[in-house]
Scaffold this motif. Structure first.
Motif, PDB file in Angstrom:
ATOM      1  N   SER A  32       7.311   5.606   1.298  1.00  7.63           N
ATOM      2  CA  SER A  32       6.449   6.521   2.055  1.00  7.63           C
ATOM      3  C   SER A  32       7.006   6.859   3.435  1.00  7.63           C
ATOM      4  CB  SER A  32       5.030   5.941   2.168  1.00  7.63           C
ATOM      5  OG  SER A  32       5.047   4.635   2.699  1.00  7.63           O
ATOM      6  N   SER A  33       7.756   5.967   4.041  1.00 11.11           N
ATOM      7  CA  SER A  33       8.365   6.261   5.345  1.00 11.11           C
ATOM      8  C   SER A  33       9.431   7.337   5.218  1.00 11.11           C
ATOM      9  CB  SER A  33       8.971   4.998   5.956  1.00 11.11           C
ATOM     10  OG  SER A  33       7.960   4.079   6.290  1.00 11.11           O
ATOM     11  N   THR A  36       7.750  10.641   4.590  1.00 10.08           N
ATOM     12  CA  THR A  36       7.163  11.162   5.828  1.00 10.08           C
ATOM     13  C   THR A  36       8.215  11.886   6.660  1.00 10.08           C
ATOM     14  OG1 THR A  36       5.508   9.392   5.862  1.00 10.08           O
ATOM     15  CG2 THR A  36       5.900  10.553   7.938  1.00 10.08           C
ATOM     16  N   ARG A  48       1.607   8.927   8.332  1.00  9.85           N
ATOM     17  CA  ARG A  48       1.971   8.098   7.175  1.00  9.85           C
ATOM     18  C   ARG A  48       0.763   7.847   6.287  1.00  9.85           C
ATOM     19  NH1 ARG A  48       6.378   3.606   9.152  1.00  9.85           N
ATOM     20  NH2 ARG A  48       7.837   5.119   9.988  1.00  9.85           N
TER      21      ARG A  48
END
Length: 99
Positions: A32-33, A36, A48
């Motif tokens: 997910s980072s 993002t 996030r």
């Protein structure tokens, strides 16, 4: 015939960008980072937490699978998600490539 709001169109585009980013990754996986950062690069400035919400929504549509690993989620694009990212399938709530 209903007209989509600007926010609805942005949400649909964010979802497509997520699928396309995953489609370009080795093994079709990213956390997910990383997603993002990619969304920010493509003009979607979201938190996030919002990315995680979108990943859960995409998982509910069976476009990807997610592994919740503490502070991040690892998303893996599924076959149906690949089809949507490439414009070979349509899912309401996700923009089509080129539209």
């Amino acid at each position: 015939m209903s007209t989509k709001t600007f926010e609805e169109r942005l949400t649909e585009d964010r979802r497509l960008v997520i699928l396309r980013v995953l489609n370009e990754q080795i093994e079709y996986r990213a956390n997910s980072s990383v997603i993002t950062v990619a969304l920010n690069h493509f003009g979607h400035s979201i938190s996030r937490d919002q990315v995680k919400t979108e990943l859960h929504w995409l998982a509910e549509q069976r476009l990807l699978t997610i592994d919740d690993i503490g502070p991040v989620i690892v998303a893996t694009l599924g076959e149906r998600g690949q089809d949507v990212a490439r414009g070979r399938a349509i899912v309401p709530g996700v923009s089509r490539p080129g539209s």
